[in-house]
Scaffold this motif. Structure first.
Motif, mmCIF file in Angstrom:
data_model
loop_
_atom_site.group_PDB
_atom_site.id
_atom_site.type_symbol
_atom_site.label_atom_id
_atom_site.label_comp_id
_atom_site.label_asym_id
_atom_site.label_seq_id
_atom_site.Cartn_x
_atom_site.Cartn_y
_atom_site.Cartn_z
ATOM 1 N N LEU A 258 17.888 88.026 85.764
ATOM 2 C CA LEU A 258 17.989 87.742 87.256
ATOM 3 C C LEU A 258 17.849 86.206 87.587
ATOM 4 N N ARG A 259 17.157 85.508 86.223
ATOM 5 C CA ARG A 259 17.597 83.676 86.049
ATOM 6 C C ARG A 259 18.447 82.995 86.752
ATOM 7 N N PRO A 260 19.713 83.187 86.244
ATOM 8 C CA PRO A 260 21.415 82.605 86.255
ATOM 9 C C PRO A 260 21.071 82.804 87.984
ATOM 10 N N ALA A 261 20.928 83.802 89.000
ATOM 11 C CA ALA A 261 21.404 83.989 90.093
ATOM 12 C C ALA A 261 20.215 82.735 90.628
ATOM 13 N N LEU A 262 18.787 82.706 90.343
ATOM 14 C CA LEU A 262 17.346 81.829 91.200
ATOM 15 C C LEU A 262 18.136 80.180 90.385
ATOM 16 N N ASP A 263 18.425 79.773 89.535
ATOM 17 C CA ASP A 263 18.475 78.680 88.462
ATOM 18 C C ASP A 263 18.785 77.494 89.609
ATOM 19 N N GLY A 264 18.400 76.937 90.024
ATOM 20 C CA GLY A 264 19.128 75.286 91.432
ATOM 21 C C GLY A 264 18.992 76.058 92.215
ATOM 22 N N SER A 265 18.350 76.564 92.786
ATOM 23 C CA SER A 265 18.095 77.329 94.461
ATOM 24 C C SER A 265 17.185 76.924 95.025
ATOM 25 N N LEU A 266 17.570 76.400 96.450
ATOM 26 C CA LEU A 266 16.408 76.156 97.274
ATOM 27 C C LEU A 266 14.853 76.881 97.967
ATOM 28 N N ALA A 267 15.875 78.328 97.638
ATOM 29 C CA ALA A 267 15.291 79.091 98.864
ATOM 30 C C ALA A 267 15.267 80.886 98.181
ATOM 31 N N VAL A 268 14.650 81.475 97.769
ATOM 32 C CA VAL A 268 14.926 82.793 97.731
ATOM 33 C C VAL A 268 14.557 83.501 99.188
ATOM 34 N N VAL A 269 15.193 84.496 99.194
ATOM 35 C CA VAL A 269 14.889 85.417 100.541
ATOM 36 C C VAL A 269 14.632 87.325 100.017
ATOM 37 N N ASN A 270 13.686 87.236 99.390
ATOM 38 C CA ASN A 270 13.961 88.996 99.338
ATOM 39 C C ASN A 270 13.459 89.732 100.384
ATOM 40 N N LEU A 271 14.397 90.769 100.895
ATOM 41 C CA LEU A 271 14.491 91.591 102.039
ATOM 42 C C LEU A 271 14.866 93.169 100.941
ATOM 43 N N ALA A 272 14.583 93.616 99.916
ATOM 44 C CA ALA A 272 14.842 94.369 99.264
ATOM 45 C C ALA A 272 13.784 95.940 99.800
ATOM 46 N N GLY A 273 14.598 97.153 99.427
ATOM 47 C CA GLY A 273 12.987 98.245 100.248
ATOM 48 C C GLY A 273 14.356 98.850 100.942
ATOM 49 N N ARG A 274 13.806 100.566 100.364
ATOM 50 C CA ARG A 274 14.505 101.510 100.301
ATOM 51 C C ARG A 274 13.999 101.320 102.087
ATOM 52 N N SER A 275 15.269 101.671 103.302
ATOM 53 C CA SER A 275 15.347 102.148 105.029
ATOM 54 C C SER A 275 13.476 103.042 104.763
ATOM 55 N N VAL A 276 12.885 103.346 106.233
ATOM 56 C CA VAL A 276 11.506 103.935 106.056
ATOM 57 C C VAL A 276 12.288 104.949 107.482
ATOM 58 N N SER A 277 13.168 104.400 107.577
ATOM 59 C CA SER A 277 14.044 105.648 108.489
ATOM 60 C C SER A 277 14.274 106.732 107.532
ATOM 61 N N CYS A 278 13.523 107.646 107.187
ATOM 62 C CA CYS A 278 13.198 108.834 107.178
ATOM 63 C C CYS A 278 12.185 109.595 107.115
ATOM 64 N N ARG A 279 12.287 110.954 106.774
ATOM 65 C CA ARG A 279 10.428 111.645 106.703
ATOM 66 C C ARG A 279 10.024 111.405 105.336
ATOM 67 N N TYR A 280 9.002 110.786 105.214
ATOM 68 C CA TYR A 280 7.754 110.560 104.056
ATOM 69 C C TYR A 280 7.826 111.809 103.287
ATOM 70 N N THR A 281 8.202 112.200 102.753
ATOM 71 C CA THR A 281 7.857 113.470 101.531
ATOM 72 C C THR A 281 7.376 112.476 100.373
ATOM 73 N N LYS A 282 7.267 113.129 99.156
ATOM 74 C CA LYS A 282 6.216 112.352 98.234
ATOM 75 C C LYS A 282 7.699 112.129 97.888
ATOM 76 N N LYS A 283 9.499 112.429 96.962
ATOM 77 C CA LYS A 283 10.096 111.312 97.210
ATOM 78 C C LYS A 283 10.285 110.140 97.614
ATOM 79 N N THR A 284 10.628 110.060 99.194
ATOM 80 C CA THR A 284 11.079 109.275 99.776
ATOM 81 C C THR A 284 10.077 107.727 100.150
#
Length: 309
Positions: free
Chosen positions: A45-71
């Motif tokens: 990931l370093r080449p994408a981050l190098d020289g940037s002013l800010a990083v915004v992390n929004l990563a994550g599976r949608s919570v709009s689901c049934r909460y089974t063990k897998k989800t």
């Protein structure tokens, strides 16, 4: 040209942020799982981050689901593992970003019908969603990256073209846009334009770090939310429009059918954006009626696509 790195840019908020930053002349780099990303999870990931002013992390599976063990495992790992990977990469980048803004959620606070929860006096809750949020923020603060860190405790984000509002619009257009549960649960919300404006504000505020509530200063009860949604989007226009209410039992049945959890609409989330307001931030859409009216102007007729879990 300033550079911003957005992780999880393919989602509703990520698409909006990417377009808004680009419109202001920023160079936008992305981290994701798709072939079009500038860096992919599991790679360097370093080449994408190098020289940037800010990083915004929004990563994550949608919570709009049934909460089974897998989800549940996917919801947890998709947030903690990507945050940990990002922290390690920032720590090892020659020219790291000055500020790291990482998604969290207003759901981290307890069920609140008695008083608002702000960043200083808010009480954390219990349960699966809270455990995810706490682990998510722990990975952010524990990361060895020597940069300013902010946890964005975001309320329900409203805007045209996706997000949580589309499901509510569909209910209103099918005649089921009444209150959900007893209708008294507090709904904290924010317009997606204000999410972008708040992030820009925080990037330029070097004295702010730690948790920040991204929420309008004027939350509403669920019954009022649904009334305003019916007025702007329902099949009958105007104040007289009525919607069939959905009691708790009906929401439980409906949640099983569309594969989502009733908690998403039944929990009372009452956030106060104290950090933003004390730092001089001004909301473009502080009132829900104005936010929904603006969204309605860009929303097509008919039923809208909704991501089901």
């Amino acid at each position: 040209m300033s550079v911003v790195v957005i992780a999880g840019a393919s989602g509703f908020i990520g698409r909006h942020l990417s377009a808004a930053f680009a419109a202001e002349g920023w160079q936008v780099r992305t981290i994701g799982r798709g072939v079009g990303a500038d860096a992919r999870w599991g790679s360097d990931l370093r080449p994408a981050l190098d020289g940037s002013l800010a990083v915004v992390n929004l990563a994550g599976r949608s919570v709009s689901c049934r909460y089974t063990k897998k989800t549940a495992d996917e919801i947890f790992s998709s947030r903690t593992e990507t945050t940990a990977a990002l922290g390690s990469a920032i720590a090892d980048t020659a020219n790291p970003p000055a500020v790291w803004l990482n998604s969290s959620t207003g759901t981290i606070y307890r069920e609140a019908r008695d008083r608002p929860q702000d960043e200083r006096t808010g009480e954390l809750g219990t349960g699966f969603s809270v455990a995810v949020a706490r682990a998510w923020e722990h990975e952010l603060y524990a990361a060895p990256a020597p940069v300013r860190k902010l946890a964005l405790r975001t309320a329900i984000t409203l805007g045209a073209g996706g997000g949580a509002l589309s499901a509510l619009i569909n209910l209103a257009r099918l005649g089921f846009g009444g209150r959900q549960g007893d209708g008294a649960q507090v709904v904290s919300w924010i317009h997606v334009d204000d999410v972008y404006a708040a992030i820009r504000h925080l990037i330029d505020a070097p004295d702010i770090s730690g948790p920040v509530n991204l929420a309008s200063p004027h939350p509403v009860p669920n019954a009022e939310l649904m009334s305003l949604v019916r007025k702007e989007f329902g099949w009958l226009a105007g104040e007289e429009a009525r919607g069939i209410p959905l009691p708790r039992a009906a929401l439980g049945i409906g949640g099983r059918i569309i594969r989502t959890e009733p908690e998403l609409v039944l929990k009372s989330r009452w956030l106060a954006p104290t950090v933003l307001q004390e730092s001089g931030f001004r909301f473009r859409y502080p009132e829900l009626a104005d936010a929904l009216a603006a969204i309605a102007r860009s929303t097509p007729r008919g039923l809208l696509p909704v991501q089901l879990g």
